[in-house]
Motif scaffolding. Structure first.
Motif, PDB file in Angstrom:
ATOM      1  N   LYS A 274       0.938  -1.193   0.146  1.00 25.95           N
ATOM      2  CA  LYS A 274      -0.089  -0.040  -0.016  1.00 25.95           C
ATOM      3  C   LYS A 274       0.678   1.283  -0.013  1.00 25.95           C
ATOM      4  O   LYS A 274       0.600   2.197  -0.920  1.00 25.95           O
ATOM      5  CB  LYS A 274      -0.857  -0.140   1.296  1.00 25.95           C
ATOM      6  CG  LYS A 274      -2.013  -1.226   1.086  1.00 25.95           C
ATOM      7  CD  LYS A 274      -3.189  -0.844   2.421  1.00 25.95           C
ATOM      8  CE  LYS A 274      -2.350  -0.906   3.618  1.00 25.95           C
ATOM      9  NZ  LYS A 274      -1.796  -2.430   3.566  1.00 25.95           N
ATOM     10  N   THR A 275       1.663   1.349   0.916  1.00 26.34           N
ATOM     11  CA  THR A 275       2.427   2.368   1.124  1.00 26.34           C
ATOM     12  C   THR A 275       3.252   2.787  -0.218  1.00 26.34           C
ATOM     13  O   THR A 275       3.466   3.993  -0.795  1.00 26.34           O
ATOM     14  CB  THR A 275       3.522   2.472   2.304  1.00 26.34           C
ATOM     15  OG1 THR A 275       2.656   2.249   3.297  1.00 26.34           O
ATOM     16  CG2 THR A 275       4.406   3.703   2.273  1.00 26.34           C
ATOM     17  N   ASN A 276       3.977   1.667  -0.655  1.00 26.39           N
ATOM     18  CA  ASN A 276       4.752   1.925  -2.132  1.00 26.39           C
ATOM     19  C   ASN A 276       3.994   2.433  -3.061  1.00 26.39           C
ATOM     20  O   ASN A 276       4.260   3.126  -3.932  1.00 26.39           O
ATOM     21  CB  ASN A 276       5.515   0.451  -2.469  1.00 26.39           C
ATOM     22  CG  ASN A 276       6.864   0.426  -1.574  1.00 26.39           C
ATOM     23  OD1 ASN A 276       7.555   0.897  -1.919  1.00 26.39           O
ATOM     24  ND2 ASN A 276       6.552  -0.260  -0.531  1.00 26.39           N
ATOM     25  N   GLY A 293      -3.189   8.898   0.867  1.00 22.61           N
ATOM     26  CA  GLY A 293      -3.234   8.099   2.179  1.00 22.61           C
ATOM     27  C   GLY A 293      -2.597   6.908   1.991  1.00 22.61           C
ATOM     28  O   GLY A 293      -2.523   6.509   0.630  1.00 22.61           O
ATOM     29  N   ASP A 294      -1.859   6.353   2.922  1.00 22.91           N
ATOM     30  CA  ASP A 294      -1.080   5.204   2.578  1.00 22.91           C
ATOM     31  C   ASP A 294      -1.720   3.664   3.277  1.00 22.91           C
ATOM     32  O   ASP A 294      -1.116   2.636   3.128  1.00 22.91           O
ATOM     33  CB  ASP A 294       0.372   5.220   2.675  1.00 22.91           C
ATOM     34  CG  ASP A 294       0.579   5.128   4.325  1.00 22.91           C
ATOM     35  OD1 ASP A 294      -0.193   5.418   5.198  1.00 22.91           O
ATOM     36  OD2 ASP A 294       1.685   4.126   4.612  1.00 22.91           O
ATOM     37  N   ASP A 295      -2.634   3.936   4.028  1.00 22.12           N
ATOM     38  CA  ASP A 295      -3.198   2.889   4.856  1.00 22.12           C
ATOM     39  C   ASP A 295      -4.699   2.684   5.156  1.00 22.12           C
ATOM     40  O   ASP A 295      -5.247   1.450   5.160  1.00 22.12           O
ATOM     41  CB  ASP A 295      -2.499   2.836   6.176  1.00 22.12           C
ATOM     42  CG  ASP A 295      -2.494   1.628   7.062  1.00 22.12           C
ATOM     43  OD1 ASP A 295      -2.019   0.508   6.379  1.00 22.12           O
ATOM     44  OD2 ASP A 295      -2.591   1.345   8.292  1.00 22.12           O
ATOM     45  N   PHE A 316       2.806   8.597   8.174  1.00 20.38           N
ATOM     46  CA  PHE A 316       2.853   7.147   7.554  1.00 20.38           C
ATOM     47  C   PHE A 316       3.651   6.354   8.477  1.00 20.38           C
ATOM     48  O   PHE A 316       4.707   6.789   9.328  1.00 20.38           O
ATOM     49  CB  PHE A 316       3.819   7.221   6.399  1.00 20.38           C
ATOM     50  CG  PHE A 316       3.339   8.336   5.220  1.00 20.38           C
ATOM     51  CD1 PHE A 316       2.373   7.902   4.695  1.00 20.38           C
ATOM     52  CD2 PHE A 316       4.288   9.105   4.781  1.00 20.38           C
ATOM     53  CE1 PHE A 316       1.741   8.676   3.648  1.00 20.38           C
ATOM     54  CE2 PHE A 316       3.891  10.203   3.807  1.00 20.38           C
ATOM     55  CZ  PHE A 316       2.579   9.728   3.212  1.00 20.38           C
ATOM     56  N   PHE A 317       3.183   5.087   8.876  1.00 16.35           N
ATOM     57  CA  PHE A 317       3.689   4.112   9.669  1.00 16.35           C
ATOM     58  C   PHE A 317       4.196   2.926   8.793  1.00 16.35           C
ATOM     59  O   PHE A 317       3.712   1.985   8.578  1.00 16.35           O
ATOM     60  CB  PHE A 317       2.725   3.636  10.717  1.00 16.35           C
ATOM     61  CG  PHE A 317       3.545   2.805  11.766  1.00 16.35           C
ATOM     62  CD1 PHE A 317       4.522   3.354  12.769  1.00 16.35           C
ATOM     63  CD2 PHE A 317       3.191   1.601  12.035  1.00 16.35           C
ATOM     64  CE1 PHE A 317       5.252   2.539  13.567  1.00 16.35           C
ATOM     65  CE2 PHE A 317       3.691   0.777  12.910  1.00 16.35           C
ATOM     66  CZ  PHE A 317       4.717   1.290  13.741  1.00 16.35           C
ATOM     67  N   GLY A 318       5.450   3.193   7.885  1.00 16.78           N
ATOM     68  CA  GLY A 318       5.658   2.452   6.849  1.00 16.78           C
ATOM     69  C   GLY A 318       6.560   1.506   7.134  1.00 16.78           C
ATOM     70  O   GLY A 318       7.589   1.419   8.084  1.00 16.78           O
ATOM     71  N   SER A 386      10.369  -3.742  10.708  1.00 18.51           N
ATOM     72  CA  SER A 386      10.645  -2.565  11.184  1.00 18.51           C
ATOM     73  C   SER A 386      10.121  -1.533  10.453  1.00 18.51           C
ATOM     74  O   SER A 386       9.645  -1.677   9.361  1.00 18.51           O
ATOM     75  CB  SER A 386      12.321  -2.516  10.954  1.00 18.51           C
ATOM     76  OG  SER A 386      12.799  -2.690   9.876  1.00 18.51           O
ATOM     77  N   ARG A 387      10.000  -0.300  11.135  1.00 17.70           N
ATOM     78  CA  ARG A 387       8.938   0.823  10.685  1.00 17.70           C
ATOM     79  C   ARG A 387       9.602   2.127  10.627  1.00 17.70           C
ATOM     80  O   ARG A 387      10.489   2.390  11.775  1.00 17.70           O
ATOM     81  CB  ARG A 387       7.822   0.780  11.453  1.00 17.70           C
ATOM     82  CG  ARG A 387       7.084  -0.664  11.147  1.00 17.70           C
ATOM     83  CD  ARG A 387       5.979  -0.488  10.389  1.00 17.70           C
ATOM     84  NE  ARG A 387       5.109  -1.815  10.091  1.00 17.70           N
ATOM     85  CZ  ARG A 387       4.409  -1.959   8.986  1.00 17.70           C
ATOM     86  NH1 ARG A 387       3.749  -1.194   8.414  1.00 17.70           N
ATOM     87  NH2 ARG A 387       3.914  -3.155   8.961  1.00 17.70           N
ATOM     88  N   TYR A 388       9.216   2.990   9.511  1.00 12.29           N
ATOM     89  CA  TYR A 388       9.426   4.340   9.871  1.00 12.29           C
ATOM     90  C   TYR A 388       8.172   4.887  10.217  1.00 12.29           C
ATOM     91  O   TYR A 388       7.209   4.636   9.810  1.00 12.29           O
ATOM     92  CB  TYR A 388      10.151   5.029   8.734  1.00 12.29           C
ATOM     93  CG  TYR A 388       9.452   4.877   7.392  1.00 12.29           C
ATOM     94  CD1 TYR A 388       8.308   5.760   7.103  1.00 12.29           C
ATOM     95  CD2 TYR A 388       9.763   3.836   6.807  1.00 12.29           C
ATOM     96  CE1 TYR A 388       7.607   5.460   5.911  1.00 12.29           C
ATOM     97  CE2 TYR A 388       9.134   3.714   5.427  1.00 12.29           C
ATOM     98  CZ  TYR A 388       8.160   4.557   5.030  1.00 12.29           C
ATOM     99  OH  TYR A 388       7.390   4.211   3.809  1.00 12.29           O
TER     100      TYR A 388
HETATM  101 MN    MN Z   1       2.022   0.739   4.759  1.00  8.71          MN
END
Ligand code: MN
Ligand code: GTP
Ligand code: SPV
Length: 605
Positions: A274-276, A293-295, A316-318, A386-388
């Protein structure tokens, strides 16, 4: 803590909020109560305190300004679906896909865990709103948490602080009550650990009460309660009651070289792209993507009969691994501006972060487990989940409509999953009901975003399996009804995509990432009646000529394989879908059985 002590600094007269804070403080017994304002000074105080306890390491400000690194306890790295409950009053309302316990029984159990659980800690009061503060009906929440890490992360992920609290007070607004504790009280003089958490974890939604109780974890989806717990599990129940949709979807704006604009929403399970896709940089000339939006998408039918979507989040919690200048340059630009938190990646000697898939591996780093790491190490430097955590406003390609509380009218919905076989790169549903069937039978290989086995194919309806806050059979009916009650011509067209099909050697058939713009182009041309497709038993699949392959580095053979519909593979899906549908008994809308019959007939079984 007495109510007087808990409320001594309360900057509100909202009785519901005061009662909530007093009640939870009396139970959890924090040393102090702190009301969040959301100011920059507050952020500095929080992050300084987190550096003080060792939870945060400040990154090199000349590389990533105002940014921090955290490594979690290895037992606290992902969503815990087996510890997640929907405690509806009636067990039937949680359906066959959720864990259930009677609300009273769960509350008794959790009151035991919560009793004194914030001893030695501060309870942060976080007033937040999912979506716009000036929405027609702002969607408020108060999260009470004993974690400074969660408080700092919530500031990135949601609109929060004094402005929100003032508005809640002014409106005497309803709000979602969200309680979070890491479950690690500190006795007098007891030193804290870097990542406090508890072996026992509960992520609990009480849908009728619009209440969330979370215990034992500091990880994103378990602890940032505005996100999955509110904006999907609780909101899906509100959406059912009020006739809208709360979905696990990205939202993007696509503009063609001719300047024609379309809005696309897409539901893929966790860690499935999704985020990509939301931040895609098209490889085909003249096409432009902007992010909304990404999620998560909240969607309602507008006065014009179209389906309008807003992103309720603010950050974003990517997924970090795999993110780089080639796959997602827009995410890289966003996080490089700073003001971000990185969790469970590797820390380099120059005070930057690194993860698998990022360019220029460092000669030496400290792994997420705190061990020395080099490119020759056998272990991964970073946890696969792992996330940013980074502010959405830093995204260069954020669409201007992001700030419009009305949202955007969606032209197309994509469903998609991670499948090595069977599912072609893209195909179009026959109509809304067939599209609902595709969503309801969506299948995907499990990923590291949730604890448990990775790579196992499971049904993940609308990518919402872990997030539907009620009976999934009723959720399917809700989707069917949206189609029935509205003008089909104005509703989005539904498509299904799979970026993850493999060749015989196990490599991805389709290059993915920016090249997915070719699929988006086919989707919008298809809606405008310009793109060719062949009818297959599963839906309309592009002919190889209909897909823009100019400059695409891919053999004809691979392209055919990516687009192939293999009847034998699809016949093998039938008993799995049948078994999936049987789980829902009478709650499954009959039209979905008819859709399955139709698929069987077209496959000749
Ligand atoms: Mn995502
Ligand atoms: P959540 O944030 O967990 O909901 O995940 P997500 O759906 O946002 O997935 P994300 O975009 O972060 O991608 C997850 C993983 O899939 C990353 O490692 C990506 O690099 C990888 N990925 C994303 N898009 C593609 C693609 O088109 N092709 C391939 N092969 N991998 C992709
Ligand atoms: C997911 O797992 O779908 C995520 C990360 O986006 S979390 O916020 O933890 O749910």
């Amino acid at each position: 803590m007495t109510a007087d002590q808990a409320l001594s600094d309360a900057p509100t007269t909202h009785q519901g909020i005061l009662d909530f804070v007093a009640e939870i403080a009396a139970m959890t017994k924090p040393d102090a109560v702190y009301w969040c304002t959301g100011s920059d000074e507050e952020w500095t105080k929080l992050t300084d305190a987190l550096v003080g306890t060792g939870t945060f390491t400040q990154l090199n400000p000349s590389i990533k300004p105002n940014s921090y690194y955290a490594a979690s306890d290895p037992i606290d790295v992902a969503r815990v679906e087996d510890r997640t409950y929907i405690c509806s009053v009636d067990e039937k309302d949680c359906g066959p896909t959720n864990n259930w316990m009677a609300p009273d029984e769960m509350k008794t159990l959790m009151r035991g865990l919560y009793d004194g659980c914030m001893t030695g800690r501060t309870m942060y009061v976080i007033p937040f709103v999912m979506g716009h503060l000036d929405a027609e009906k702002p969607m408020f929440g108060i999260e009470l948490t004993d974690s400074a890490y969660v408080t700092a992360s919530m500031r990135v992920m949601a609109r929060m602080g004094s402005k929100v609290l003032d508005r809640m007070t002014e409106l005497d607004a309803d709000f979602v009550q969200a309680v979070h504790s890491v479950g690690h009280p500190l006795a007098e003089g007891q030193a804290d650990v870097k990542w406090p958490c508890n072996d026992t974890k509960y992520i609990v939604q009480f849908p009728e009460e619009r209440t969330i109780w979370s215990f034992g974890s500091g990880y994103g989806g378990n602890a940032l309660l505005g996100k999955k717990c509110y904006a999907l599990r609780i909101a899906s129940v509100m959406a059912r009651d009020e006739g809208w949709l709360a979905e696990h979807m990205l939202i993007l704006k696509l503009t063609s070289p001719q300047g024609v604009t379309k809005y696309v929403a897409a539901a893929f399970p966790s860690a499935c792209g999704k985020t990509n896709l939301a931040m895609l940089q098209p490889t085909i000339p003249g096409w432009k993507v902007e992010t909304l939006g990404d999620d998560i998408a909240w969607m309602r039918i507008g006065e014009d009969g179209r389906l309008w979507a807003v992103n309720p989040e603010y950050g974003f919690f990517g997924v970090a691994p795999g993110t780089n200048e080639h796959t997602n340059p827009n995410a890289m630009r966003t996080i490089n501006k700073g003001n971000s938190v990185f969790t469970n990646v590797a820390l380099t000697e120059d005070g930057d972060v690194w993860w698998e898939g990022l360019e220029n591996p460092p000669a030496r780093a400290t792994s997420w487990k705190g061990e020395p790491w080099t490119p020759d190490s056998e272990e991964l430097s970073s946890h696969p989940n792992s996330r940013y955590c980074t502010p959405i406003k830093q995204c260069d390609i954020l669409a201007a409509e992001y700030d419009d509380p009305r949202g955007v009218p969606i032209d197309a919905i994509l469903f998609g999953g991670r499948r090595k076989t069977t599912v072609p790169l893209v195909f179009e549903a026959r109509d809304w009901t067939h599209g609902t069937f595709l969503g309801a039978t969506l299948s995907s290989e499990t990923t590291a975003a949730a604890t448990g086995a990775v790579g196992v194919v499971r049904r993940d309806p609308m990518a919402m399996l872990p997030f539907i806050g009620y009976n999934a059979g009723d959720y399917f009916s809700h989707w069917i009804n949206i189609g029935k009650d509205n003008d089909a011509a104005k509703l989005p067209k539904i498509f299904y995509v799979n970026w993850f099909r493999r060749d015989d050697e196990g490599g991805f058939l389709w290059p993915g990432f920016g090249e997915n713009s070719r699929v988006l182009k086919w989707v919008v041309e298809r809606m405008d009646g310009q793109a060719g497709a062949r009818e297959t038993p599963i839906g309309y699949v592009p002919t190889p000529e209909a897909l823009d392959t100019d400059g695409l580095d891919m053999t004809d053979e691979a392209l055919h394989a990516a687009l192939e519909v293999d009847a034998e593979e699809w016949k093998a899906e039938i008993p799995q879908i049948q078994e999936w549908f049987e789980k829902f008994g009478d709650d499954l809308p009959g039209v979905l059985w008819s859709e399955l019959d139709g698929l069987k007939a077209r496959l000749g079984v």
